[in-house]
Design a protein around this motif. Structure first.
Motif, PDB file in Angstrom:
ATOM      1  N   ASP A 173       0.820  -1.313   0.012  1.00 39.37           N
ATOM      2  CA  ASP A 173       0.006  -0.038   0.047  1.00 39.37           C
ATOM      3  C   ASP A 173       0.875   1.475   0.123  1.00 39.37           C
ATOM      4  O   ASP A 173       0.658   2.374  -0.775  1.00 39.37           O
ATOM      5  N   ASP A 174       1.944   1.204   0.660  1.00 39.23           N
ATOM      6  CA  ASP A 174       2.699   2.362   1.061  1.00 39.23           C
ATOM      7  C   ASP A 174       4.216   2.084   0.386  1.00 39.23           C
ATOM      8  O   ASP A 174       5.188   1.317   1.081  1.00 39.23           O
ATOM      9  N   ASP A 175       4.494   2.472  -0.650  1.00 36.88           N
ATOM     10  CA  ASP A 175       3.654   3.153  -1.656  1.00 36.88           C
ATOM     11  C   ASP A 175       3.714   2.605  -3.031  1.00 36.88           C
ATOM     12  O   ASP A 175       3.797   3.446  -4.142  1.00 36.88           O
ATOM     13  N   ALA A 176       3.746   1.272  -3.121  1.00 35.31           N
ATOM     14  CA  ALA A 176       3.862   0.648  -4.290  1.00 35.31           C
ATOM     15  C   ALA A 176       2.402   1.103  -5.027  1.00 35.31           C
ATOM     16  O   ALA A 176       2.432   1.140  -6.305  1.00 35.31           O
ATOM     17  N   SER A 177       1.584   1.014  -4.419  1.00 37.24           N
ATOM     18  CA  SER A 177       0.214   1.498  -4.976  1.00 37.24           C
ATOM     19  C   SER A 177       0.101   2.809  -5.544  1.00 37.24           C
ATOM     20  O   SER A 177      -0.560   3.080  -6.487  1.00 37.24           O
ATOM     21  N   GLY A 178       0.833   3.727  -4.895  1.00 40.61           N
ATOM     22  CA  GLY A 178       0.771   5.021  -5.491  1.00 40.61           C
ATOM     23  C   GLY A 178       1.686   5.115  -6.775  1.00 40.61           C
ATOM     24  O   GLY A 178       1.470   5.598  -7.724  1.00 40.61           O
ATOM     25  N   CYS A 179       2.751   4.283  -6.757  1.00 46.26           N
ATOM     26  CA  CYS A 179       3.761   4.166  -8.013  1.00 46.26           C
ATOM     27  C   CYS A 179       2.869   3.682  -9.103  1.00 46.26           C
ATOM     28  O   CYS A 179       3.043   4.040 -10.068  1.00 46.26           O
ATOM     29  N   VAL A 180       2.154   2.898  -8.878  1.00 44.23           N
ATOM     30  CA  VAL A 180       1.150   2.165  -9.925  1.00 44.23           C
ATOM     31  C   VAL A 180       0.435   2.964 -10.584  1.00 44.23           C
ATOM     32  O   VAL A 180       0.077   3.167 -11.762  1.00 44.23           O
ATOM     33  N   ALA A 181      -0.211   3.837  -9.531  1.00 47.83           N
ATOM     34  CA  ALA A 181      -1.299   4.795  -9.934  1.00 47.83           C
ATOM     35  C   ALA A 181      -0.455   5.812 -10.961  1.00 47.83           C
ATOM     36  O   ALA A 181      -1.312   6.107 -12.040  1.00 47.83           O
ATOM     37  N   VAL A 182       0.592   6.192 -10.576  1.00 50.61           N
ATOM     38  CA  VAL A 182       1.429   7.278 -11.421  1.00 50.61           C
ATOM     39  C   VAL A 182       1.651   6.671 -12.928  1.00 50.61           C
ATOM     40  O   VAL A 182       1.727   7.038 -13.874  1.00 50.61           O
ATOM     41  N   LEU A 183       2.106   5.255 -12.694  1.00 49.38           N
ATOM     42  CA  LEU A 183       2.251   4.420 -13.991  1.00 49.38           C
ATOM     43  C   LEU A 183       1.211   4.375 -15.018  1.00 49.38           C
ATOM     44  O   LEU A 183       1.064   4.592 -16.287  1.00 49.38           O
ATOM     45  N   GLN A 184      -0.228   4.287 -14.447  1.00 49.79           N
ATOM     46  CA  GLN A 184      -1.397   4.000 -15.135  1.00 49.79           C
ATOM     47  C   GLN A 184      -1.556   5.177 -15.749  1.00 49.79           C
ATOM     48  O   GLN A 184      -2.486   5.540 -16.942  1.00 49.79           O
ATOM     49  N   LEU A 185      -1.591   6.295 -14.840  1.00 44.54           N
ATOM     50  CA  LEU A 185      -1.920   7.709 -15.379  1.00 44.54           C
ATOM     51  C   LEU A 185      -1.124   7.987 -16.482  1.00 44.54           C
ATOM     52  O   LEU A 185      -1.537   8.642 -17.516  1.00 44.54           O
ATOM     53  N   ALA A 186       0.301   7.619 -16.590  1.00 40.56           N
ATOM     54  CA  ALA A 186       1.139   7.843 -17.660  1.00 40.56           C
ATOM     55  C   ALA A 186       0.607   7.141 -18.843  1.00 40.56           C
ATOM     56  O   ALA A 186       0.489   7.506 -19.932  1.00 40.56           O
ATOM     57  N   ARG A 187       0.507   5.933 -18.760  1.00 40.78           N
ATOM     58  CA  ARG A 187      -0.271   5.088 -19.727  1.00 40.78           C
ATOM     59  C   ARG A 187      -1.302   5.788 -20.458  1.00 40.78           C
ATOM     60  O   ARG A 187      -1.194   5.800 -21.597  1.00 40.78           O
ATOM     61  N   ALA A 188      -2.323   6.130 -19.590  1.00 39.81           N
ATOM     62  CA  ALA A 188      -3.572   6.737 -20.033  1.00 39.81           C
ATOM     63  C   ALA A 188      -3.132   7.919 -20.961  1.00 39.81           C
ATOM     64  O   ALA A 188      -3.953   8.234 -21.974  1.00 39.81           O
ATOM     65  N   LEU A 189      -2.313   8.773 -20.334  1.00 37.39           N
ATOM     66  CA  LEU A 189      -2.123  10.071 -21.096  1.00 37.39           C
ATOM     67  C   LEU A 189      -1.212   9.933 -22.110  1.00 37.39           C
ATOM     68  O   LEU A 189      -1.293  10.560 -23.188  1.00 37.39           O
ATOM     69  N   ALA A 190      -0.411   8.945 -22.363  1.00 36.22           N
ATOM     70  CA  ALA A 190       0.329   8.667 -23.549  1.00 36.22           C
ATOM     71  C   ALA A 190      -0.165   7.901 -24.525  1.00 36.22           C
ATOM     72  O   ALA A 190      -0.015   8.085 -25.587  1.00 36.22           O
ATOM     73  N   ARG A 191      -1.457   7.519 -24.149  1.00 30.84           N
ATOM     74  CA  ARG A 191      -2.317   6.532 -25.118  1.00 30.84           C
ATOM     75  C   ARG A 191      -3.014   7.580 -26.105  1.00 30.84           C
ATOM     76  O   ARG A 191      -3.112   7.151 -27.296  1.00 30.84           O
ATOM     77  N   GLU A 192      -3.346   8.555 -25.764  1.00 36.66           N
ATOM     78  CA  GLU A 192      -4.173   9.811 -26.391  1.00 36.66           C
ATOM     79  C   GLU A 192      -3.177  10.984 -26.901  1.00 36.66           C
ATOM     80  O   GLU A 192      -2.133  10.942 -26.448  1.00 36.66           O
ATOM     81  N   LYS A 193      -3.864  11.871 -27.818  1.00 38.44           N
ATOM     82  CA  LYS A 193      -3.157  13.076 -28.036  1.00 38.44           C
ATOM     83  C   LYS A 193      -2.341  13.605 -27.193  1.00 38.44           C
ATOM     84  O   LYS A 193      -3.242  13.853 -25.873  1.00 38.44           O
ATOM     85  N   ALA A 194      -1.308  14.329 -27.160  1.00 36.58           N
ATOM     86  CA  ALA A 194      -0.653  14.760 -25.944  1.00 36.58           C
ATOM     87  C   ALA A 194      -1.510  15.840 -25.240  1.00 36.58           C
ATOM     88  O   ALA A 194      -2.082  16.639 -26.012  1.00 36.58           O
ATOM     89  N   PRO A 195      -1.470  16.032 -23.850  1.00 36.90           N
ATOM     90  CA  PRO A 195      -2.318  17.119 -23.319  1.00 36.90           C
ATOM     91  C   PRO A 195      -1.812  18.600 -23.667  1.00 36.90           C
ATOM     92  O   PRO A 195      -0.511  18.603 -24.198  1.00 36.90           O
ATOM     93  N   LYS A 196      -2.402  19.691 -23.474  1.00 32.65           N
ATOM     94  CA  LYS A 196      -1.794  21.048 -23.951  1.00 32.65           C
ATOM     95  C   LYS A 196      -0.491  21.440 -22.893  1.00 32.65           C
ATOM     96  O   LYS A 196       0.501  21.874 -23.305  1.00 32.65           O
ATOM     97  N   ARG A 197      -0.813  20.807 -21.540  1.00 36.31           N
ATOM     98  CA  ARG A 197       0.414  21.135 -20.761  1.00 36.31           C
ATOM     99  C   ARG A 197       1.292  19.862 -20.563  1.00 36.31           C
ATOM    100  O   ARG A 197       0.903  18.916 -20.872  1.00 36.31           O
ATOM    101  N   THR A 198       2.437  20.147 -20.156  1.00 40.01           N
ATOM    102  CA  THR A 198       3.552  19.085 -19.958  1.00 40.01           C
ATOM    103  C   THR A 198       3.131  18.444 -18.660  1.00 40.01           C
ATOM    104  O   THR A 198       2.682  18.976 -17.658  1.00 40.01           O
TER     105      THR A 198
END
Ligand code: ZN
Length: 322
Positions: free
Chosen positions: A143-168
């Motif tokens: 939980d502390d904090d492998a779960s948070g690392c996985v959340a950040v990875l999944q957010l990266a995956r979701a954002l990289a899958r689509e057109k890049a966002p306007k902000r970095t």
């Protein structure tokens, strides 16, 4: 082999494959479970702060970012930012410390907005190997904090899958949070982007189990009333509420705090329900509620995408800046 047997075998195989395919979990849940099971495995020996095991976690996270398609933003064209410096340790005073951060970058697509940075973070270290409890001496930190690392990875995956966002968007995994935040201190002294460009930081901490103090699908944000970031994310679909454990001072207890003290709007997203496995060897994979974790990560995807595309700049509430 008689034809009838062949036919029987064919049918059985067909039925088996059909059954297996209907029970197959989604790609998302396989990725979440796969990454968490690796980071929190006994093989990682509890990812002790500044240890070789922390380096293994860093190397794994870097390789995941590469595979996902996030650009490196660490030292010498790689993802890892090596940290080797003297730090002031609580109670022990000044001493030399070696750790590292993992830094990846998804460059914004809008020429005018790409200098604005959304920073998504978690800490990769935990307590390593220590005093045995019920015969177990590996402090897995699922939980502390492998779960948070996985959340950040999944957010990266979701954002990289689509057109890049306007902000970095910067994805950072800090080393040595548990020993006082040596990773975040070095990051602040050697930032890959000017600190004034960081619009907001969300740290993800302990989202692997639900907190019974809030609704089952809710997450809480530390220091919710200190800025207008939480309320605005909630307006855009995040199931974020105020931290129900103010007496625990969680706003001051993760990487976000060091950033907030530098003026960056920085909070931690969590669903830590003060479970008894905190900082014990039993914070392990067996105690992770994968359904909750998946739902928690999923609930933040839309709001984070919105933030990365929006012109909204969060601000401190008057008198609440740390
Ligand atoms: Zn933590």
């Amino acid at each position: 082999m008689a034809i009838r047997i062949k036919l029987f075998l064919f049918c059985s195989l067909f039925c088996f494959l059909t059954a297996a395919s209907t029970e197959q979990p989604s790609a998302d849940s396989r990725q979440i479970r796969g990454a968490l099971e690796f980071l929190a495995s006994d093989a990682m020996q509890g990812r002790g702060s500044g240890s070789h095991d922390e380096l293994l976690a860093a190397t794994y996270l870097a390789s995941q970012l590469r595979e996902i398609g996030i650009q490196p933003a660490g030292d010498d064209g790689g993802y890892i930012q090596n940290v080797s410096a003297e730090f002031d340790f609580y109670r022990e005073g000044k001493k030399q410390w070696n750790t590292r951060n993992v830094i990846g970058k998804l460059e914004g697509r809008d020429e005018k907005m790409k200098d604005q940075v959304i920073l998504l973070t978690a800490h990769m270290d935990h307590l390593g190997v220590g005093k045995p409890v019920d015969g177990d001496n590996i402090y897995n930190g699922a939980d502390d904090d492998a779960s948070g690392c996985v959340a950040v990875l999944q957010l990266a995956r979701a954002l990289a899958r689509e057109k890049a966002p306007k902000r970095t968007v910067l994805f950072v995994f800090f080393g040595s949070e548990e020993t006082g935040g040596q990773g975040n201190q070095y990051f602040l002294q050697h930032p890959p982007v000017p600190l004034k460009n960081i619009v907001a930081n969300l740290e993800f901490e302990m989202i692997g189990r639900a907190d019974t103090s809030v609704k089952p699908d809710e997450l809480w944000l530390t220091g919710f009333d200190r800025s207008n970031l939480g309320p605005e994310l909630a307006k855009h679909g995040a199931k974020l509420v105020a931290d129900p454990h103010p007496q625990q001072h969680f706003f001051q207890r993760s990487d976000n705090y060091a950033l907030a003290k530098q003026g960056i709007i920085a909070h931690t997203v969590s669903s830590f329900g003060l479970h008894k496995d905190y900082h014990r060897p039993s914070d392990d994979v067996a105690h992770i509620d994968f359904n909750h974790m998946e739902e928690a990560i999923h609930s933040m995807l839309g709001p984070v995408k919105w933030l990365a595309d929006s012109e909204f700049k969060p601000e401190w509430v008057e008198g609440k800046k740390p």
